[in-house]
Design a protein around this motif. Sequence first.
Motif, PDB file in Angstrom:
ATOM      1  N   ILE A 107      -0.932 -18.759  -7.726  1.00 47.53           N
ATOM      2  CA  ILE A 107      -0.726 -18.819  -6.281  1.00 47.53           C
ATOM      3  C   ILE A 107      -0.280 -17.435  -5.855  1.00 47.53           C
ATOM      4  CG2 ILE A 107       0.580 -19.846  -4.385  1.00 47.53           C
ATOM      5  CD1 ILE A 107       0.881 -22.337  -6.204  1.00 47.53           C
ATOM      6  N   VAL A 108      -1.157 -16.735  -5.155  1.00 48.19           N
ATOM      7  CA  VAL A 108      -0.830 -15.387  -4.691  1.00 48.19           C
ATOM      8  C   VAL A 108       0.122 -15.524  -3.514  1.00 48.19           C
ATOM      9  CG1 VAL A 108      -1.743 -13.244  -3.741  1.00 48.19           C
ATOM     10  CG2 VAL A 108      -3.030 -14.467  -5.502  1.00 48.19           C
ATOM     11  N   GLY A 109       1.286 -14.892  -3.634  1.00 51.21           N
ATOM     12  CA  GLY A 109       2.290 -14.982  -2.577  1.00 51.21           C
ATOM     13  C   GLY A 109       2.625 -13.627  -2.008  1.00 51.21           C
ATOM     14  N   ASN A 110       3.638 -13.611  -1.177  1.00 51.20           N
ATOM     15  CA  ASN A 110       4.049 -12.356  -0.556  1.00 51.20           C
ATOM     16  C   ASN A 110       5.421 -11.910  -1.045  1.00 51.20           C
ATOM     17  OD1 ASN A 110       5.727 -14.159   0.675  1.00 51.20           O
ATOM     18  ND2 ASN A 110       5.119 -13.687   2.769  1.00 51.20           N
ATOM     19  N   ASN A 111       5.848 -12.423  -2.183  1.00 52.35           N
ATOM     20  CA  ASN A 111       7.189 -12.113  -2.658  1.00 52.35           C
ATOM     21  C   ASN A 111       7.234 -11.074  -3.770  1.00 52.35           C
ATOM     22  OD1 ASN A 111       5.902 -13.928  -4.347  1.00 52.35           O
ATOM     23  ND2 ASN A 111       7.803 -14.813  -5.075  1.00 52.35           N
ATOM     24  N   ASN A 112       6.101 -10.509  -4.157  1.00 53.00           N
ATOM     25  CA  ASN A 112       6.076  -9.504  -5.215  1.00 53.00           C
ATOM     26  C   ASN A 112       5.304  -8.274  -4.771  1.00 53.00           C
ATOM     27  OD1 ASN A 112       7.359 -10.909  -7.503  1.00 53.00           O
ATOM     28  ND2 ASN A 112       5.698 -12.354  -7.163  1.00 53.00           N
ATOM     29  N   TYR A 113       5.944  -7.139  -4.871  1.00 48.49           N
ATOM     30  CA  TYR A 113       5.308  -5.862  -4.592  1.00 48.49           C
ATOM     31  C   TYR A 113       5.555  -4.940  -5.777  1.00 48.49           C
ATOM     32  CZ  TYR A 113       4.606  -6.736   0.416  1.00 48.49           C
ATOM     33  OH  TYR A 113       4.196  -7.229   1.630  1.00 48.49           O
ATOM     34  N   VAL A 114       4.634  -4.069  -6.018  1.00 51.31           N
ATOM     35  CA  VAL A 114       4.863  -2.966  -6.940  1.00 51.31           C
ATOM     36  C   VAL A 114       5.102  -1.756  -6.050  1.00 51.31           C
ATOM     37  CG1 VAL A 114       3.923  -1.559  -8.794  1.00 51.31           C
ATOM     38  CG2 VAL A 114       3.330  -3.992  -8.661  1.00 51.31           C
ATOM     39  N   SER A 115       6.258  -1.137  -6.218  1.00 59.37           N
ATOM     40  CA  SER A 115       6.639  -0.014  -5.364  1.00 59.37           C
ATOM     41  C   SER A 115       6.465   1.293  -6.126  1.00 59.37           C
ATOM     42  CB  SER A 115       8.091  -0.164  -4.918  1.00 59.37           C
ATOM     43  OG  SER A 115       8.461   0.894  -4.079  1.00 59.37           O
ATOM     44  N   ILE A 116       5.762   2.231  -5.511  1.00 60.76           N
ATOM     45  CA  ILE A 116       5.496   3.530  -6.120  1.00 60.76           C
ATOM     46  C   ILE A 116       6.177   4.610  -5.298  1.00 60.76           C
ATOM     47  CG2 ILE A 116       3.729   5.242  -6.677  1.00 60.76           C
ATOM     48  CD1 ILE A 116       1.752   2.918  -6.930  1.00 60.76           C
ATOM     49  N   ASP A 117       6.985   5.429  -5.950  1.00 61.77           N
ATOM     50  CA  ASP A 117       7.533   6.630  -5.322  1.00 61.77           C
ATOM     51  C   ASP A 117       6.639   7.789  -5.738  1.00 61.77           C
ATOM     52  OD1 ASP A 117       9.636   5.342  -4.103  1.00 61.77           O
ATOM     53  OD2 ASP A 117      11.105   5.898  -5.616  1.00 61.77           O
ATOM     54  N   ALA A 118       5.846   8.283  -4.814  1.00 54.98           N
ATOM     55  CA  ALA A 118       4.900   9.361  -5.108  1.00 54.98           C
ATOM     56  C   ALA A 118       5.637  10.678  -5.302  1.00 54.98           C
ATOM     57  CB  ALA A 118       3.884   9.490  -3.974  1.00 54.98           C
ATOM     58  N   ASP A 119       5.031  11.573  -6.094  1.00 52.21           N
ATOM     59  CA  ASP A 119       5.610  12.898  -6.333  1.00 52.21           C
ATOM     60  C   ASP A 119       5.342  13.857  -5.183  1.00 52.21           C
ATOM     61  OD1 ASP A 119       6.599  12.157  -8.844  1.00 52.21           O
ATOM     62  OD2 ASP A 119       4.744  12.743  -9.851  1.00 52.21           O
ATOM     63  N   THR A 120       4.232  13.655  -4.473  1.00 49.77           N
ATOM     64  CA  THR A 120       3.886  14.488  -3.320  1.00 49.77           C
ATOM     65  C   THR A 120       3.313  13.598  -2.223  1.00 49.77           C
ATOM     66  OG1 THR A 120       1.600  14.894  -4.009  1.00 49.77           O
ATOM     67  CG2 THR A 120       3.285  16.443  -4.833  1.00 49.77           C
ATOM     68  N   LYS A 121       3.311  14.126  -1.009  1.00 49.57           N
ATOM     69  CA  LYS A 121       2.719  13.402   0.119  1.00 49.57           C
ATOM     70  C   LYS A 121       1.238  13.149  -0.144  1.00 49.57           C
ATOM     71  CE  LYS A 121       2.385  15.709   3.964  1.00 49.57           C
ATOM     72  NZ  LYS A 121       2.568  16.355   5.282  1.00 49.57           N
ATOM     73  N   GLU A 122       0.562  14.136  -0.721  1.00 51.03           N
ATOM     74  CA  GLU A 122      -0.873  14.023  -0.994  1.00 51.03           C
ATOM     75  C   GLU A 122      -1.148  12.975  -2.074  1.00 51.03           C
ATOM     76  OE1 GLU A 122       0.193  17.629   1.009  1.00 51.03           O
ATOM     77  OE2 GLU A 122       0.872  16.939  -0.957  1.00 51.03           O
ATOM     78  N   GLN A 123      -0.311  12.930  -3.090  1.00 49.36           N
ATOM     79  CA  GLN A 123      -0.480  11.914  -4.135  1.00 49.36           C
ATOM     80  C   GLN A 123      -0.319  10.514  -3.543  1.00 49.36           C
ATOM     81  OE1 GLN A 123       2.688  11.186  -7.089  1.00 49.36           O
ATOM     82  NE2 GLN A 123       1.101  11.493  -8.659  1.00 49.36           N
ATOM     83  N   GLY A 124       0.654  10.346  -2.670  1.00 54.07           N
ATOM     84  CA  GLY A 124       0.845   9.060  -1.996  1.00 54.07           C
ATOM     85  C   GLY A 124      -0.378   8.665  -1.195  1.00 54.07           C
ATOM     86  N   GLN A 125      -0.961   9.623  -0.478  1.00 54.79           N
ATOM     87  CA  GLN A 125      -2.172   9.368   0.299  1.00 54.79           C
ATOM     88  C   GLN A 125      -3.321   8.945  -0.613  1.00 54.79           C
ATOM     89  OE1 GLN A 125      -2.564   9.529   3.764  1.00 54.79           O
ATOM     90  NE2 GLN A 125      -4.584   8.671   3.382  1.00 54.79           N
TER      91      GLN A 125
END
Length: 143
Positions: free
Chosen positions: A78-96
């Motif tokens: 059951i796909v829910g909305n209670n789990n996220y994988v959070s990524i802290d990018a090293d650069t703004k461009e990497q995040g993009q």
Amino acid sequence: MKIFPYLNFDGQAEEAFIFYQSIFGGEFEGGINYFKDIQGMEIPEDEQGRVMHVSLRINPHYKIMASDNMPSLGHKLIVGNNNYVSIDADTKEQGQEFFERLSADGVVEMEYQKTFWGAYFASFKDRFGVAWMINYDLKEGES
């Protein structure tokens, strides 16, 4: 203490992790293990190719892990909305880049954009239903 995300899929774990490896790099620890390889366990034909366990080591400090469910054992994803994988990018461009690639064919909740808290941020579900957050905290002098 270390915390690693563990994801569950309904027969898509291998496809999802090959996709994630194409974005983050890294190596599969111990390969991809399938239910069909368990000695002494009867696995229905249509479930033999499901993943029992996969671990993608992205770098010495981070990995993500997953498995497929087994409907024959009464498992139901059951796909829910209670789990996220959070990524802290090293650069703004990497995040993009992570945002563009991971959100392709997914559902975007918030585009990767500058926020009031001094970061670039996005949230979305990828094409497999996994929820992601990407954050890049702006450094002094960045906009």
